[in-house]
Design an enzyme around this catalytic site. Structure first.
Site, short mmCIF file in Angstrom:
data_model
loop_
_atom_site.label_atom_id
_atom_site.label_comp_id
_atom_site.label_asym_id
_atom_site.label_seq_id
_atom_site.Cartn_x
_atom_site.Cartn_y
_atom_site.Cartn_z
N LYS A 87 -14.49 -7.88 10.31
CA LYS A 87 -14.54 -6.76 9.88
C LYS A 87 -15.68 -6.32 8.99
CE LYS A 87 -9.38 -6.59 9.84
NZ LYS A 87 -8.37 -6.94 9.15
N VAL B 87 0.73 -1.38 0.06
CA VAL B 87 0.04 -0.11 0.05
C VAL B 87 0.98 1.27 -0.18
CG1 VAL B 87 -1.65 1.30 1.45
CG2 VAL B 87 -1.70 -1.22 1.15
N GLY C 217 -4.33 -8.22 -1.20
CA GLY C 217 -4.78 -7.79 -0.29
C GLY C 217 -4.19 -8.26 0.91
N ARG D 227 -9.88 -16.03 -0.15
CA ARG D 227 -8.65 -15.68 -0.91
C ARG D 227 -8.91 -16.42 -2.16
NH1 ARG D 227 -6.69 -10.97 0.35
NH2 ARG D 227 -5.72 -11.67 2.38
N CYS E 49 -10.57 -3.23 2.81
CA CYS E 49 -10.58 -3.24 1.37
C CYS E 49 -11.87 -4.14 0.90
CB CYS E 49 -9.48 -3.58 0.79
SG CYS E 49 -8.49 -4.86 1.61
N THR F 63 -6.07 -2.14 -3.75
CA THR F 63 -4.94 -1.32 -3.30
C THR F 63 -5.42 0.06 -3.54
OG1 THR F 63 -3.41 -1.79 -5.03
CG2 THR F 63 -3.18 -3.28 -3.12
N HIS G 5 -10.94 -6.97 -5.59
CA HIS G 5 -12.13 -7.72 -4.47
C HIS G 5 -13.32 -7.72 -4.89
CE1 HIS G 5 -8.66 -7.99 -1.88
NE2 HIS G 5 -9.05 -7.07 -0.88
N GLN H 176 -11.48 -12.43 -2.61
CA GLN H 176 -10.27 -11.31 -2.39
C GLN H 176 -9.17 -11.68 -3.15
OE1 GLN H 176 -12.54 -10.26 1.84
NE2 GLN H 176 -10.19 -9.77 1.75
P1 NAP Z 1 2.79 -5.08 3.34
O1 NAP Z 1 3.24 -5.08 1.86
O2 NAP Z 1 3.36 -6.23 4.03
O3 NAP Z 1 4.13 -3.84 3.80
C1 NAP Z 1 4.05 -3.45 5.29
C2 NAP Z 1 5.17 -2.29 5.17
O4 NAP Z 1 5.44 -1.90 6.68
C3 NAP Z 1 6.59 -2.92 4.74
O5 NAP Z 1 7.13 -2.28 3.73
C4 NAP Z 1 7.49 -2.70 5.93
O6 NAP Z 1 8.56 -1.89 5.73
C5 NAP Z 1 6.61 -1.56 6.64
N1 NAP Z 1 7.03 -1.51 8.27
C6 NAP Z 1 7.06 -2.50 9.10
N2 NAP Z 1 7.31 -2.13 10.42
C7 NAP Z 1 7.42 -0.76 10.01
C8 NAP Z 1 7.70 0.31 10.97
N3 NAP Z 1 8.00 0.02 12.32
N4 NAP Z 1 7.73 1.44 10.61
C9 NAP Z 1 7.35 1.83 9.31
N5 NAP Z 1 7.18 0.85 8.59
C10 NAP Z 1 7.17 -0.43 8.84
O7 NAP Z 1 1.54 -4.69 3.80
P2 NAP Z 1 0.35 -3.91 3.03
O8 NAP Z 1 -0.50 -4.93 2.20
O9 NAP Z 1 1.23 -2.55 2.34
O10 NAP Z 1 -0.37 -3.28 4.30
C11 NAP Z 1 -0.06 -2.16 5.01
C12 NAP Z 1 -1.29 -1.87 5.98
O11 NAP Z 1 -2.30 -1.61 5.13
C13 NAP Z 1 -1.82 -3.03 6.76
O12 NAP Z 1 -2.30 -2.65 8.05
C14 NAP Z 1 -3.11 -3.66 5.95
O13 NAP Z 1 -3.85 -4.20 6.76
C15 NAP Z 1 -3.51 -2.35 5.18
N6 NAP Z 1 -4.28 -2.47 4.12
C16 NAP Z 1 -3.85 -3.28 3.19
C17 NAP Z 1 -4.40 -3.39 1.91
C18 NAP Z 1 -4.10 -4.18 0.66
O14 NAP Z 1 -4.78 -4.44 -0.13
N7 NAP Z 1 -2.70 -4.82 0.83
C19 NAP Z 1 -5.69 -2.80 1.86
C20 NAP Z 1 -6.14 -2.06 2.99
C21 NAP Z 1 -5.48 -2.01 4.05
P3 NAP Z 1 10.02 -2.30 5.44
O15 NAP Z 1 10.10 -2.80 3.56
O16 NAP Z 1 10.87 -1.18 5.51
O17 NAP Z 1 10.48 -3.66 5.97
#
Ligand code: NAP
Length: 351
Positions: A206, A17, A181, A236, A150, A329, A243, A177
């Site tokens: 949720k 994201v 996600g 999934r 999402c 996303t 989604h 989904q």
């Molecule tokens: P992701 O791809 O796993 O990315 C998570 C990121 O968080 C990683 O890049 C990591 O950074 C970073 N991170 C970990 N610890 C951290 C810290 N202490 N400070 C700053 N950054 C840190 O996850 P994502 O899918 O982007 O999801 C992020 C959030 O959005 C989650 O809460 C998820 O539930 C929500 N979300 C996701 C979606 C979706 O479709 N994916 C939709 C709605 C909401 P590094 O690369 O530096 O390790």
């Protein structure tokens, strides 16, 4: 006409994201990314080196050479878009709000808190009235607003339209989904290829609770949840993005199918949405073909911000049924949160 862009940070800017935020904000008329934060893995590195860029095109120039910073409320920006993992969001988002930042989050931690607006500008722009309550409850100079999950997002707009038109009582939904996600690297290829996984941790809860808040009302600064019962089953499926929700609804005033479709087609967004630069020209696209919507064909409609709705029919169990699709996303995460930021600018909460 705004002459200066508002400096913002993307917390968790290297993730699935976070990368979307960076890409979408590169040419945004009102916001400019000045800070990205990451985990210990990337802090201190140039963004272009730390990020595992998974989107089309290159890392935007303005962000590529930024040094990834630690997540702490000492960043020289007034607004933060949060794409943190849940544990980090729980810890840091209140710290930022307490320190005076506007926190616009995609994460789930505070979505159902009674004083945090759960916001989609086209649905409930007045829910920002909760911000004053939140600030007063916590003694914060900043605040948190959240985007819904999402998959809740994919189902919600027809529910809103039909609730206003016919009075919504009950909902049964099954979601399909996309893999993205789950973030990166997400579900193992060995698990998802040639398969459907009928479990996504916490997702059914949720899906069953966020609609009550989104469809509810803010009365005298307090959240009044909508009186609707929702039963959900999240799955999934082996799709990259998008989604899809299959939904049946029970309503108070029984419409014909034509009336239900007409309600979707004639629905107008709240007037404030006309001022939001990222708002799509058409928010709801009704597709009459029996085989639509489909993730691959429909997820990018309206720059990934439109709802594509189809298969509106009578439901032999409840009253009506439909399928709806959004990009998880984009509308379901980064683009939706940016729209929330734009709404907050128009309403005078930031800027
Ligand atoms: P992701 O791809 O796993 O990315 C998570 C990121 O968080 C990683 O890049 C990591 O950074 C970073 N991170 C970990 N610890 C951290 C810290 N202490 N400070 C700053 N950054 C840190 O996850 P994502 O899918 O982007 O999801 C992020 C959030 O959005 C989650 O809460 C998820 O539930 C929500 N979300 C996701 C979606 C979706 O479709 N994916 C939709 C709605 C909401 P590094 O690369 O530096 O390790």
């Amino acid at each position: 006409m705004r002459t200066k862009r508002i400096p913002v940070a993307v917390l968790g800017g290297t993730g699935t994201v976070g990368q979307r935020f960076v890409q979408l904000l590169a040419h945004h008329p009102w916001f400019e990314v000045k800070v990205v934060t990451g985990s210990e893995r990337t802090v201190g590195r140039a963004y272009r080196e730390g990020v595992n860029w998974k989107l089309n095109g290159d890392v935007p120039d303005g962000v590529a050479d930024l040094t990834v910073q630690a997540t702490a409320p000492n960043l020289d920006v007034p607004v933060v878009f949060s794409a943190l993992p849940t544990t980090e969001a729980k810890e840091y988002e209140p710290q930022f709000a307490a320190a005076g930042y506007a926190v616009i989050t995609n994460t789930s931690v505070y979505r159902l808190a009674p004083d945090v607006p759960l916001l989609i500008p086209e649905l409930n722009p007045d829910h920002t009235d909760l911000i004053a309550t939140q600030k007063s409850n916590h003694g914060w100079s900043g605040f948190i607003v959240a985007s819904p999950n999402c998959s809740t997002t994919s189902a919600i707009l027809p529910l809103k339209i039909w609730d206003d038109a016919f009075g919504l009582r009950s909902v049964i939904m099954v979601t399909m989904q996309a893999i993205s996600g789950a973030g990166y690297p997400g579900v193992s290829a060995l698990d998802i290829t040639d398969n459907v996984i009928p479990y996504i941790g916490g997702e059914d809860y949720k899906l069953e609770n966020e609609p009550k808040k989104l469809l509810g009302r803010v009365v005298n600064g307090q959240m009044a949840l909508a009186d609707v019962t929702v039963s959900a089953q999240a799955n999934r499926v082996p799709v990259l993005n998008g989604h899809l929700a299959s939904v049946s609804v029970g309503v108070g005033h029984k419409p014909t199918v034509d009336e239900a479709i007409a309600a979707l087609q004639t629905w107008q967004t709240p007037t404030v949405c006309q001022e939001l630069p990222s708002a799509p020209q058409r928010t709801v696209i009704y597709r009459p073909e029996p085989e639509r919507p489909q993730p691959r064909l429909d997820r990018d409609t309206g720059d990934g911000l439109a709802w594509t709705v189809g298969k509106v029919r009578q439901c032999p169990v409840l009253d009506l049924r439909y399928l709806a699709l959004t990009h998880n996303t984009l509308r379901g995460a980064a683009s939706g949160a940016i729209l929330n930021g734009e709404l907050l600018v128009v309403q005078g909460y930031i800027g």
